[in-house]
Design a protein around this motif. Structure first.
Motif, PDB file in Angstrom:
ATOM      1  N   PRO A 243      -0.599  10.641  12.591  1.00  0.00           N
ATOM      2  CA  PRO A 243       0.222  11.070  11.544  1.00  0.00           C
ATOM      3  C   PRO A 243       1.821  10.334  11.844  1.00  0.00           C
ATOM      4  O   PRO A 243       2.199  10.161  13.029  1.00  0.00           O
ATOM      5  CB  PRO A 243       0.670  12.508  11.808  1.00  0.00           C
ATOM      6  CG  PRO A 243       0.083  12.653  13.278  1.00  0.00           C
ATOM      7  CD  PRO A 243      -0.946  11.708  13.456  1.00  0.00           C
TER       8      PRO A 243
ATOM      9  N   GLU B 159      -0.730  10.324   7.197  1.00  0.00           N
ATOM     10  CA  GLU B 159      -1.596   9.779   8.239  1.00  0.00           C
ATOM     11  C   GLU B 159      -1.549   8.184   7.990  1.00  0.00           C
ATOM     12  O   GLU B 159      -1.829   7.850   6.772  1.00  0.00           O
ATOM     13  CB  GLU B 159      -3.062  10.239   8.303  1.00  0.00           C
ATOM     14  CG  GLU B 159      -3.075  11.748   8.570  1.00  0.00           C
ATOM     15  CD  GLU B 159      -4.253  12.229   8.337  1.00  0.00           C
ATOM     16  OE1 GLU B 159      -4.876  12.638   9.481  1.00  0.00           O
ATOM     17  OE2 GLU B 159      -4.791  12.496   7.005  1.00  0.00           O
TER      18      GLU B 159
ATOM     19  N   LEU C 196      -4.784  15.151  12.987  1.00  0.00           N
ATOM     20  CA  LEU C 196      -4.467  14.216  12.173  1.00  0.00           C
ATOM     21  C   LEU C 196      -4.438  12.867  12.722  1.00  0.00           C
ATOM     22  O   LEU C 196      -4.456  12.579  13.725  1.00  0.00           O
ATOM     23  CB  LEU C 196      -2.841  14.613  12.013  1.00  0.00           C
ATOM     24  CG  LEU C 196      -2.680  15.798  11.082  1.00  0.00           C
ATOM     25  CD1 LEU C 196      -1.232  16.252  11.315  1.00  0.00           C
ATOM     26  CD2 LEU C 196      -3.066  15.564   9.572  1.00  0.00           C
TER      27      LEU C 196
END
Length: 386
Positions: free
Chosen positions: A58, A73, A55
């Motif tokens: 995040p 995100e 990610l």
């Protein structure tokens, strides 16, 4: 590699010493192993499960009634975790936002009646010809994305800076939404009641000033303001017993604070602080002033706190009621024991990870959930040992 049992201030607990005596070098584990790595705190042992990886910075997460998890995100995407698997596709329909500096897609909170109306709220950075600011939008979650997106809050005036957006949000028990806005890097804005920056705003779900807001009757103040003198709030949660809204915010070099929000309260920035400027120059000679609130707890030097949650689950009865705070600069999870409105014990956890912890959430499954802030950010879940 990690060594199980590293406790606060690099001390090793008696429980860990017993394990070392029994198992010796077998306690050295690699994160590459299939088993979840184990850790010890002063109160209990626990495991750390990796739920998702990959990610892009995040920032926040929310738990849906059907078991799915939504993750924002900062890079400008909203992702879904279903059955423990991160969907590679981003959800569509996000509001217009900008990714710049500390700005991007920030917090997400569900409507108190999400199960029936599928509504949620997002905070994010937005740019126009007049500069950037913190915005909040309400939307309805569909199968593949967001629908009926409506901007309900915009902090004014805008600024040319790309930091101190704050953006943390929380609902109280009356269904009113609290929104933190940072000072945008201009300190004195936090003391100006006619400026949205450097404070916490309380609104209805339609974006109107909440009834009973402390400055509603004043022509020289923002009607949505609930508190002011706040530098850059990065953690916000509701106390599970009292219903009070608790926050923490970044100081500069030192002076990170935990506060309980009180209507109309001035939390002092930049007139009082326990920190100094990044250059090493004092910001103010004062840590106290009449009419300005003292923090419930503060850190010197700074840990750069981010994310905060009270533990209310059944998986770790030893942690019931404890407050957990993530740390970006210090790269750890802090556990705080509380009694009669004050911090009685502080313990550092997960220092071995070496990762910037961006968010901390109490999961409906009884585990604590964490987000780490990096281009390859992760979602972790803290589970009982065994």
């Amino acid at each position: 590699m990690l060594i199980i049992g590293a406790g606060p201030r690099s001390e090793v607990s008696m429980r860990t010493l017993r394990k070392l005596a029994l198992c010796g070098g077998a306690l050295m584990l690699s994160f590459g192993a299939e088993a979840n790595p184990s850790f010890s705190s002063d109160e209990t042992d626990f495991q750390l499960e990796t739920v998702a990886t990959g990610l892009a910075h995040p920032w926040s997460l929310a738990f849906l009634p059907n078991g799915d998890v939504l993750v924002t995100e900062r890079a400008g995407r909203l992702r879904r975790i279903r059955d423990g698997v991160l969907d590679p596709a981003s959800l569509t329909g996000l509001p217009d936002l900008v990714v710049s500096g500390q700005g991007g897609l920030l917090d997400i909170v569900l409507h108190p009646e999400f199960a029936s109306n599928q509504s949620l709220f997002l905070s994010y950075a937005h740019r126009s010809g007049e500069g950037m600011t913190t915005r909040v939008a309400r939307a309805r979650l569909g199968d593949r994305g967001l629908n009926d997106v409506q901007v309900i809050f915009e902090a004014l005036p805008r600024a040319g800076t790309s930091h101190h957006f704050a953006g943390r949000m929380a609902f109280d028990r009356e269904g009113l939404l609290y929104i933190a806005v940072g000072d945008r890097g201009t300190r004195d804005r936090a003391q100006d009641l006619a400026d949205d920056a450097g404070g916490v705003h309380r609104i209805t779900i339609n974006g109107e000033p909440a009834p009973g807001n402390p400055f509603l009757a004043r022509d020289d103040a923002r009607a949505t303001l609930f508190t002011y003198g706040n530098r850059n709030i990065q953690g916000m949660t509701i106390h599970p017993v009292t219903g009070e809204i608790w926050t923490h915010e970044h100081g500069p070099r030192g002076g990170d604070e935990i506060n309980i929000l009180r209507a109309g309260t001035n939390y002092g920035w930049p007139e009082i602080t326990y920190g100094i400027d990044y250059s090493g120059v004092p910001i103010t000679p004062y840590t106290h002033k009449e009419g300005m609130a003292q923090p419930l707890h503060y850190w010197v030097p700074s840990i750069a706190p981010s994310g905060m949650a009270f533990y209310t689950g059944k998986s770790f009865p030893q942690w019931q009621g404890d407050l957990f705070v993530g740390a970006l600069k210090a790269r750890k999870l802090v556990r705080l024991e509380l009694a009669q409105g004050r911090v009685t014990e502080e313990e550092d956890l997960l220092t071995e990870l070496g990762e910037r912890i961006r968010d901390v959430r109490m999961g409906p499954d009884g585990g604590l959930w964490l987000l780490t802030d990096s281009p390859n950010g992760k979602v972790y879940r803290i589970l009982p040992e065994g």
